[in-house]
Design a protein around this motif. Structure first.
Motif, PDB file in Angstrom:
ATOM      1  N   GLY A 192      37.930 -32.436  32.556  1.00 22.74           N
ATOM      2  CA  GLY A 192      37.719 -32.473  31.120  1.00 22.74           C
ATOM      3  C   GLY A 192      37.897 -33.873  30.571  1.00 22.74           C
ATOM      4  N   PHE A 193      38.945 -34.562  31.021  1.00 25.99           N
ATOM      5  CA  PHE A 193      39.201 -35.932  30.590  1.00 25.99           C
ATOM      6  C   PHE A 193      38.031 -36.835  30.977  1.00 25.99           C
ATOM      7  CE2 PHE A 193      40.856 -40.210  31.303  1.00 25.99           C
ATOM      8  CZ  PHE A 193      41.621 -40.436  30.175  1.00 25.99           C
ATOM      9  N   SER A 194      37.623 -36.782  32.246  1.00 30.95           N
ATOM     10  CA  SER A 194      36.531 -37.631  32.731  1.00 30.95           C
ATOM     11  C   SER A 194      35.220 -37.306  32.029  1.00 30.95           C
ATOM     12  CB  SER A 194      36.357 -37.459  34.246  1.00 30.95           C
ATOM     13  OG  SER A 194      37.518 -37.863  34.935  1.00 30.95           O
ATOM     14  N   GLY A 195      34.956 -35.998  31.819  1.00 26.92           N
ATOM     15  CA  GLY A 195      33.723 -35.610  31.153  1.00 26.92           C
ATOM     16  C   GLY A 195      33.661 -36.097  29.721  1.00 26.92           C
ATOM     17  N   ALA A 196      34.798 -36.025  29.008  1.00 26.53           N
ATOM     18  CA  ALA A 196      34.832 -36.484  27.622  1.00 26.53           C
ATOM     19  C   ALA A 196      34.631 -37.988  27.534  1.00 26.53           C
ATOM     20  CB  ALA A 196      36.165 -36.087  26.980  1.00 26.53           C
ATOM     21  N   VAL A 197      35.263 -38.732  28.438  1.00 22.85           N
ATOM     22  CA  VAL A 197      35.118 -40.189  28.446  1.00 22.85           C
ATOM     23  C   VAL A 197      33.670 -40.577  28.743  1.00 22.85           C
ATOM     24  CG1 VAL A 197      35.759 -42.307  29.688  1.00 22.85           C
ATOM     25  CG2 VAL A 197      37.522 -40.646  29.041  1.00 22.85           C
ATOM     26  N   THR A 216      26.972 -41.717  24.900  1.00 23.11           N
ATOM     27  CA  THR A 216      26.524 -41.501  23.523  1.00 23.11           C
ATOM     28  C   THR A 216      26.407 -42.814  22.776  1.00 23.11           C
ATOM     29  OG1 THR A 216      27.620 -39.352  23.509  1.00 23.11           O
ATOM     30  CG2 THR A 216      26.993 -40.271  21.381  1.00 23.11           C
ATOM     31  N   ILE A 217      27.462 -43.617  22.835  1.00 22.55           N
ATOM     32  CA  ILE A 217      27.437 -44.893  22.123  1.00 22.55           C
ATOM     33  C   ILE A 217      26.401 -45.825  22.715  1.00 22.55           C
ATOM     34  CG2 ILE A 217      28.799 -46.954  21.621  1.00 22.55           C
ATOM     35  CD1 ILE A 217      29.389 -44.645  19.829  1.00 22.55           C
ATOM     36  N   LEU A 218      26.260 -45.810  24.047  1.00 20.07           N
ATOM     37  CA  LEU A 218      25.252 -46.654  24.690  1.00 20.07           C
ATOM     38  C   LEU A 218      23.867 -46.319  24.142  1.00 20.07           C
ATOM     39  CD1 LEU A 218      25.115 -47.445  28.504  1.00 20.07           C
ATOM     40  CD2 LEU A 218      23.042 -47.145  27.165  1.00 20.07           C
ATOM     41  N   GLY A 219      23.574 -45.034  24.026  1.00 18.91           N
ATOM     42  CA  GLY A 219      22.258 -44.631  23.561  1.00 18.91           C
ATOM     43  C   GLY A 219      22.011 -44.891  22.085  1.00 18.91           C
ATOM     44  N   MET A 220      23.083 -44.902  21.268  1.00 19.73           N
ATOM     45  CA  MET A 220      22.931 -45.046  19.826  1.00 19.73           C
ATOM     46  C   MET A 220      23.057 -46.480  19.328  1.00 19.73           C
ATOM     47  SD  MET A 220      25.238 -41.804  18.567  1.00 19.73           S
ATOM     48  CE  MET A 220      25.329 -42.454  16.896  1.00 19.73           C
ATOM     49  N   VAL A 235      29.683 -27.199  21.928  1.00 17.53           N
ATOM     50  CA  VAL A 235      29.703 -28.077  20.759  1.00 17.53           C
ATOM     51  C   VAL A 235      29.360 -29.511  21.151  1.00 17.53           C
ATOM     52  CG1 VAL A 235      31.185 -29.051  18.963  1.00 17.53           C
ATOM     53  CG2 VAL A 235      31.296 -26.620  19.486  1.00 17.53           C
ATOM     54  N   VAL A 236      29.969 -30.010  22.236  1.00 16.61           N
ATOM     55  CA  VAL A 236      29.725 -31.396  22.647  1.00 16.61           C
ATOM     56  C   VAL A 236      28.281 -31.565  23.133  1.00 16.61           C
ATOM     57  CG1 VAL A 236      30.362 -33.225  24.275  1.00 16.61           C
ATOM     58  CG2 VAL A 236      32.141 -31.834  23.184  1.00 16.61           C
ATOM     59  N   ALA A 237      27.855 -30.705  24.066  1.00 17.55           N
ATOM     60  CA  ALA A 237      26.500 -30.834  24.603  1.00 17.55           C
ATOM     61  C   ALA A 237      25.451 -30.598  23.515  1.00 17.55           C
ATOM     62  CB  ALA A 237      26.293 -29.860  25.756  1.00 17.55           C
ATOM     63  N   GLY A 238      25.697 -29.625  22.645  1.00 20.34           N
ATOM     64  CA  GLY A 238      24.761 -29.376  21.551  1.00 20.34           C
ATOM     65  C   GLY A 238      24.665 -30.555  20.603  1.00 20.34           C
ATOM     66  N   GLY A 239      25.812 -31.155  20.289  1.00 21.93           N
ATOM     67  CA  GLY A 239      25.798 -32.335  19.418  1.00 21.93           C
ATOM     68  C   GLY A 239      25.038 -33.495  20.032  1.00 21.93           C
ATOM     69  N   LEU A 240      25.263 -33.733  21.329  1.00 21.48           N
ATOM     70  CA  LEU A 240      24.575 -34.836  21.998  1.00 21.48           C
ATOM     71  C   LEU A 240      23.080 -34.586  22.087  1.00 21.48           C
ATOM     72  CD1 LEU A 240      27.066 -35.666  24.893  1.00 21.48           C
ATOM     73  CD2 LEU A 240      26.896 -36.666  22.619  1.00 21.48           C
ATOM     74  N   ALA A 279      23.288 -37.358  28.719  1.00 19.92           N
ATOM     75  CA  ALA A 279      24.704 -37.168  28.396  1.00 19.92           C
ATOM     76  C   ALA A 279      24.997 -35.719  28.034  1.00 19.92           C
ATOM     77  CB  ALA A 279      25.105 -38.091  27.237  1.00 19.92           C
ATOM     78  N   ALA A 280      24.075 -35.073  27.325  1.00 14.72           N
ATOM     79  CA  ALA A 280      24.255 -33.660  26.973  1.00 14.72           C
ATOM     80  C   ALA A 280      24.316 -32.799  28.232  1.00 14.72           C
ATOM     81  CB  ALA A 280      23.113 -33.195  26.061  1.00 14.72           C
ATOM     82  N   GLY A 281      23.438 -33.087  29.192  1.00 10.92           N
ATOM     83  CA  GLY A 281      23.463 -32.340  30.450  1.00 10.92           C
ATOM     84  C   GLY A 281      24.752 -32.558  31.219  1.00 10.92           C
ATOM     85  N   ALA A 282      25.212 -33.811  31.265  1.00  7.75           N
ATOM     86  CA  ALA A 282      26.459 -34.105  31.966  1.00  7.75           C
ATOM     87  C   ALA A 282      27.641 -33.413  31.300  1.00  7.75           C
ATOM     88  CB  ALA A 282      26.687 -35.625  32.008  1.00  7.75           C
ATOM     89  N   ALA A 283      27.665 -33.414  29.953  1.00 10.30           N
ATOM     90  CA  ALA A 283      28.762 -32.768  29.227  1.00 10.30           C
ATOM     91  C   ALA A 283      28.765 -31.261  29.476  1.00 10.30           C
ATOM     92  CB  ALA A 283      28.644 -33.057  27.729  1.00 10.30           C
ATOM     93  N   TRP A 284      27.588 -30.645  29.519  1.00 12.84           N
ATOM     94  CA  TRP A 284      27.501 -29.201  29.762  1.00 12.84           C
ATOM     95  C   TRP A 284      28.092 -28.849  31.125  1.00 12.84           C
ATOM     96  CZ3 TRP A 284      26.559 -25.078  26.878  1.00 12.84           C
ATOM     97  CH2 TRP A 284      26.262 -23.860  27.512  1.00 12.84           C
ATOM     98  N   PHE A 285      27.886 -29.700  32.105  1.00 16.34           N
ATOM     99  CA  PHE A 285      28.408 -29.441  33.448  1.00 16.34           C
ATOM    100  C   PHE A 285      29.895 -29.780  33.555  1.00 16.34           C
ATOM    101  CE2 PHE A 285      29.447 -31.260  37.641  1.00 16.34           C
ATOM    102  CZ  PHE A 285      29.322 -30.120  38.425  1.00 16.34           C
TER     103      PHE A 285
END
Length: 510
Positions: A274-279, A285-289, A341-346, A490-496
């Motif tokens: 969870g920690f690694s996935g959130a980081v 996200t920031i890289l893409g935006m 929530v995270v994957a949907g937001g991304l 990133a959304a796919g990675a967060a979902w996993f």
């Protein structure tokens, strides 16, 4: 569905009175950093006109803050755990205000780059300390989620306040005034924080390891520099050397952390998925935006001809969306799931960036405003929940170091995003065909083209500006498309990576 809610106050500690007032001081620090980051984009055309930086220098002005802060965040977060988070926050805020004056009165591009770097040193003390203090102020998970939501919403509000206030200042004063608005916020933060903030630190921290600090600083700066130079100029020997130096330093940092009895950063934290996935989600996200954010103000002003204050208002939907989403993100993650929530937001951010590939020089505001609103909502959901996951994944004693990892991912993503996507915009822009007699500076940046056009005959100036603006928009749409792909990945990675993750504190099982 198993409930993820726990009884209040799981740590068995008494709820600290005045914790919400203390939170108001912490969000002032966040406001300080967010306002500073956003006003720079609006001021860029004026800096270009006044200091005449090259295209490369303009990118350095934009990203050197992120370079330095990324290199120092882990060290400063760990230092706060050792000497006291309140102490380092107040010292950093004072320094941030003082260095803002140096930024305001910079007279050359080199001086401004140095001042921005020093601002990064001061800024590295602020964000980890604020999140770590929240972790220690709020023990109840639902209260902590709300506090983090307010913290994130304030950062988003800062991104809205910055352009609007900055736009007003730029229309009435010189560009340096946008940095001086930090001073009153800093003064309130320090004076009120002395009285309201409780001190917290690790009770048995061990020594602050200077070799680890140097390895972290050298490694982060060298790697980000190498990426930036490779994207801009290709793989020369200096770029390769910097990349190898950075990789070697970071490898040495990691190896050293495993040997220290009290490491600057406990690398075992990354074993928590969870920690690694959130980081990772934060970084991507920031890289893409970030490339979009850096160049959007130039698009609104130099392509569409908006005044600075109007350009600031035009960016408001992103902040409104982020504030609204941040305040309800914790509740949404508990009702549905963290990964949804995270994957949907991304994914929402990725789709909005994809929509921005359709913009042109004369695109109407409804498309732009809608896309920015969706970006804000998606980012607000994602960032708030990932910050909560990161804080809940570690013991309170390591809150500063964990917060620093989160912020490092944010700043590293910003630096890489500006370096990669910004270099794409700049590279595409330079390729336009200019009319004969056009100064070379017109190919360095869009601001340089506007400045060059002012000294040319009207027909030639119109031809130059049309070609330059079209080329800039082509670069911006390409960067938006690449950013969209990064966000969807990133959304796919967060979902996993975030499956089965809840906002529970794992040290207190249900």
């Amino acid at each position: 569905m198993t409930s993820t809610l726990r009884p209040a106050n799981p740590d068995g500690a008494v709820r600290r009175p005045g914790r919400w007032l203390a939170l108001s001081v912490l969000v002032l620090a966040v406001l300080l950093v967010a306002v500073d980051a956003t006003v720079l984009g609006l001021a860029t055309p004026y800096i270009s006109e006044d200091l005449a930086p090259s295209g490369t220098q303009l990118l350095w002005i934009g990203d050197v803050y992120s370079f330095v802060i990324a290199g120092l965040l882990v060290s400063m977060g760990s230092l706060g755990d050792r000497i006291g988070r309140k102490r380092i926050l107040l010292i950093g805020a004072t320094a941030f205000g003082a260095v803002s004056v140096l930024n305001a009165y910079a007279t050359t591009p080199e001086m401004l780059i140095l001042a921005r770097a020093l601002l990064g040193v001061a800024g590295a003390t602020l964000m980890p300390a604020t999140l770590a203090l929240i972790r220690n102020l709020f023990h109840d998970p639902r209260e902590r989620s709300l506090a983090i939501g307010i913290w994130g919403a304030t950062a988003s509000a800062g991104t809205a306040v910055g352009p609007i206030v900055g736009g007003f200042l730029l229309e009435h004063f010189w560009w340096g005034s946008v940095f001086l608005i930090n001073l009153p916020v800093m003064a309130v933060l320090v004076l009120v924080g002395i009285k309201l903030l409780p001190e917290s630190k690790n009770s048995s921290p061990g020594p602050w390891d200077l070799p680890s600090v140097l390895l972290s600083l050298v490694g982060m700066i060298a790697v980000v520099y190498a990426v930036k130079e490779a994207a801009t100029h290709g793989f020369g020997w200096q770029t390769v050397a910097a990349g190898l130096l950075g990789a070697a330093a970071l490898r040495g940092f990691v190896r050293r952390q495993f040997t220290l009895p009290a490491p600057l950063l406990d690398m075992r934290l990354f074993r928590n998925r969870g920690f690694s996935g959130a980081v990772l989600a934060d970084l991507l996200t920031i890289l893409g935006m970030s490339g979009l954010v850096f160049f959007l103000s130039q698009y609104l002003q130099l392509v569409q001809g908006r005044r600075p204050f109007e350009a600031g208002l035009a960016e408001l939907p992103a902040a409104i969306g982020a504030v609204a989403a941040g305040l309800v993100a914790g509740r949404a993650a508990r009702r549905y799931s963290v990964r949804a929530v995270v994957a949907g937001g991304l994914a929402a951010v990725g789709l909005a960036l994809g929509a921005l590939t359709l913009i042109g020089q004369h695109t109407g505001y409804p498309l732009l405003g809608t896309a920015l609103l969706v970006v804000g909502v998606g980012a607000g959901f994602s960032f708030t929940v990932t910050a909560d996951v990161i804080l809940a994944s570690v013991p309170k004693e390591q809150a500063g170091a964990a917060s620093a990892v989160s912020e490092t991912a944010y700043e590293l993503g910003a630096a890489l995003g500006i370096a990669l996507l910004g270099s794409i915009v700049t590279g595409v822009y330079k390729g336009f065909t200019a009319p004969p007699g056009t100064p070379e500076a017109a190919h360095e940046s869009l601001g340089g083209a506007v400045e060059a056009a002012a000294g040319l005959p009207a027909p030639t100036a119109d031809t130059l500006l049309e070609a330059a603006r079209q080329s800039f928009v082509e670069g911006l749409t390409l960067a938006s498309g690449i950013g969209a792909l990064v966000l969807l990945a990133a959304a796919g990675a967060a979902w996993f990576l975030l499956r089965h993750q809840t906002l529970e504190d794992p040290h207190h099982p249900t």
